[in-house]
Design an enzyme around this catalytic site. Structure first.
Site, PDB file in Angstrom:
ATOM      1  N   LYS A 147      34.488 -77.936 -20.743  1.00 50.61           N
ATOM      2  CA  LYS A 147      34.941 -76.663 -20.172  1.00 50.61           C
ATOM      3  C   LYS A 147      36.343 -76.365 -20.724  1.00 50.61           C
ATOM      4  CE  LYS A 147      31.339 -76.629 -17.354  1.00 50.61           C
ATOM      5  NZ  LYS A 147      30.203 -75.701 -17.537  1.00 50.61           N
ATOM      6  N   SER A 228      28.314 -70.649 -15.387  1.00 50.14           N
ATOM      7  CA  SER A 228      28.957 -71.935 -15.648  1.00 50.14           C
ATOM      8  C   SER A 228      29.152 -72.706 -14.350  1.00 50.14           C
ATOM      9  CB  SER A 228      30.318 -71.719 -16.325  1.00 50.14           C
ATOM     10  OG  SER A 228      31.026 -72.931 -16.438  1.00 50.14           O
TER      11      SER A 228
END
Length: 269
Positions: A147, A228
């Site tokens: 990420k 996400s």
């Protein structure tokens, strides 16, 4: 079932090293002594070594360990302390990283850590806002996640109406294009300009909230903001779970039924 490759690599390196060293220090001399004692010259001259005696044959396991130990040791050092390859399995980092991208991760950017244990033995630098970071998923401590770092210790993070705020200031974004079902935006996070996807329409405040990043932890989000699984849902990334900084794409290979390509080779912003 997830395979703990770092642990397997450490065990294999240790085992082959021990076998090779034991043979070098003890077993080889014992085999040579047995050849001398049983050779045709043993009765003719006590203590004399027959130069024509056949050299003792190494056991298969010793020969295998001697051959593989240097290779395993080099791989272990490179993978643990320098650079480690990863493959992107999901679209949570679109458009920056696509499914099937093979990336390289700098393992020493945030300090040297012991393999498997993850303990930091040498501090180098800390993750910064905008870094694309690989880490172990906090909920299981094993699965590798990737990420973007948006919050460092002490930051106040707020995500509201698809806008990111850090310490009360909205992170600047620029609309680039409409690509239904998403919009492409460019986000300016510190000195890092990168692209993000925002799903068109209202998703009912999914992922909205406010967080204060504690010491020794980081707040991360995917560039595919509405698709996400990140810190907005499961919390912070402890420093001890940090793996390294992703810095390059070296190949793209989506599946075994497709051909690898090198059109996406380049640095990661």
């Amino acid at each position: 079932m997830d395979i703990d490759f770092p642990l397997i690599l450490v065990v294999l390196t240790f085992a082959t090293g021990v076998i090779w060293l034991a043979d070098l220090l003890f077993l080889r001399a014992r085999r040579q002594a047995q050849v001398v004692e049983g050779g045709p010259s043993a009765s003719a001259s006590a203590g004399a070594v027959d130069e024509d005696a056949e050299a003792p044959k190494e056991p298969y396991l010793v020969d295998l360990s001697r051959s593989f130990f240097p290779v395993l040791l080099i791989v272990l050092v490179l993978r643990s302390f320098l650079v480690e390859p990863f493959q992107i399995p999901s679209g949570s980092m679109l458009p920056t990283l696509e499914v099937g991208d093979f990336i390289l991760v700098n393992k020493y950017a945030y300090g040297l850590r012991l393999p498997v244990a993850g303990n930091k033995v040498l501090a180098v630098d800390d993750p910064q806002r905008g870094d694309v970071m690989v880490f172990k998923f906090p909920n299981d401590g094993r699965t590798n996640y990737i990420k973007r770092v948006v919050g460092v210790p002490g930051d106040h993070i707020r995500y509201r109406d698809k806008a990111l705020y850090i310490n009360g200031e909205r992170v600047p974004t620029e609309f680039i294009a409409s690509l239904p079902p998403v919009e492409l935006h460019r986000e300016y996070l510190n000195d890092v300009a990168h692209e993000i996807f925002l799903t068109m329409g209202n998703r009912g405040g999914v992922g909205e909230g406010e967080w204060l990043v504690p010491e020794g932890a980081y707040f991360v989000m995917g560039d595919n903001r509405d698709n996400s699984n990140d810190s907005r849902f499961w919390g912070f990334v402890p420093d001890e779970l940090v793996v390294g900084k992703a810095f390059a794409i070296w190949m793209h290979w989506e599946s075994l039924t497709s051909l690898p390509s090198f059109g996406r080779v380049g640095t990661i912003e």
